[in-house]
Design an enzyme around this catalytic site. Structure first.
Site: not given
Length: 366
Positions: A222, A249-250, A253, A291, A293, A334, A336
């Site tokens: 996300g 990813c998100l 975190q 992807n 930040g 990722h 996937e």
């Protein structure tokens, strides 16, 4: 061909030609290094609110097709390219990139020196930017002053998450997929393994999730700062140790924050399909699609029950975690892919193994 400009908060101005929507747009300007995969990139919800610079110089050369979308409605604020291909060549192509941007009301600018723009982002970090209205006269000083005094919304996850639960039926393990801005590739990989998936909104509570009787929880990717989603942190805290968890990813975190760790903003992020990651347990290196930040602070993990399992070879940042007492693991990248290499696809099989072990009552950790 109408002229337009990309203006940065630094005062830098890039002049080019408009494509897609003729409207103006503002967002955080970032870059991605993938040589292919522009369709997956523009439809990845993790880019919500951002103007994406493609470092590969020719974009749109294989067109747009019906199969490679990672979401139905793109959430990017614009795209910056060196050269736009107006006559794509690919047997799957249904439309041009320009056609899609017109339909989805996304502004683009071509003819930009993307190498120079990327160097500015690497020097100053991700910057705020303004894509001007096509053909309009722009007062640069006024735009720069406004960019330096505005703050962009912090509710990106709310913008892109599903508003209500929905099923993606299967006859295998029941997985609750928490949608923080989910790429459809994650759902596809679970479906390939015949999982009975229920996708739920980002603010679903632990109690509501457990009431679905899942075999496992998937925390999706996300956009934005994970600290802007406190309700998700609370939800994860109430699920750790009760049910197998896999975060991407998100989701990675948020899991770290829920376990007592901390996160920080990267200078210009990791975005592309060519990022090498080392598995510290196997010693193997895999090429990954990334992807994000933000990253997990490794110093903050010393007082937690989390172990670092993967690191980025480019800068040493944390790329994977596992819980020492619970069946839970996460990765920053990722598995996937879409776009990118599929070296890490086996992590979905690992998640299935965790759920199988949990059903059998085995004391098996991630």
């Amino acid at each position: 061909m109408m002229k337009r400009s990309l203006i940065l908060e630094t005062g830098d101005v890039f002049n080019g030609t408009a494509f897609g929507s003729l409207n103006a747009s503002e967002g955080e300007v970032v870059f991605t290094t993938g040589m292919t995969g522009y369709q997956e990139t523009l439809s990845d919800p993790s880019y919500c609110g951002q103007i994406v610079t493609m470092t590969y110089p020719l974009i749109g050369n294989y067109g747009i097709n019906r199969d490679d979308f990672e979401s139905i409605e793109p959430a990017i604020k614009g795209m910056v390219v060196r050269e736009l291909a107006n006559t794509p060549s690919n047997f799957r192509s249904d439309a041009t990139l320009n056609d899609l941007f017109v339909v989805k009301n996304i502004p683009g600018i071509e003819g930009v020196d993307t190498r120079k723009l990327t160097r500015i982002i690497r020097e100053f970090g991700s910057v705020k930017g303004h894509i001007s209205k096509a053909g309009a006269d722009v007062h640069v000083e006024e735009v720069v002053a406004r960019l330096n005094n505005i703050s962009f919304p912090t509710d990106q996850v709310k913008q892109v998450s599903t508003k209500r639960p929905y099923p993606s039926p299967g006859r295998g393990k029941r997985v609750v997929l928490v949608d923080f801005g989910m790429k459809h590739g994650i759902l596809r990989e679970l479906n390939k393994r015949d999982c009975d998936v229920i996708v739920v909104p980002y603010n679903t509570t632990a109690e509501e999730i457990m009431a679905i009787y899942p075999d496992g929880i998937m925390l999706s990717n996300g956009p934005g700062d994970p600290k802007d989603v406190p309700e998700a942190i609370t939800m994860i805290q109430n699920l750790i140790g009760k049910i197998p968890i896999f975060g991407i990813c998100l989701g990675h975190q948020l899991f770290a924050l829920a376990s007592g760790g901390d996160t920080f903003k990267l200078k210009f992020g990791h975005r592309g399909a060519n990022h090498p990651v080392k598995d510290l347990e196997s010693g193997k290196t895999e090429m990954t699609s990334q992807n994000h930040g933000y990253a997990v602070d490794p110093e903050s993990l010393k007082e937690t029950r989390l172990k670092v399992t993967h690191t980025a070879l480019n800068d040493g940042t944390v790329e994977g975690l596992k819980h020492l007492d619970a069946a839970a693991f996460t990765v920053q990248y990722h598995p996937e892919a879409s776009p990118g290499p599929e070296d890490s696809n086996h992590l979905f099989d690992r998640f299935i193994e965790l759920m199988n072990a949990n059903v059998k009552g085995e004391k098996k950790h991630a």
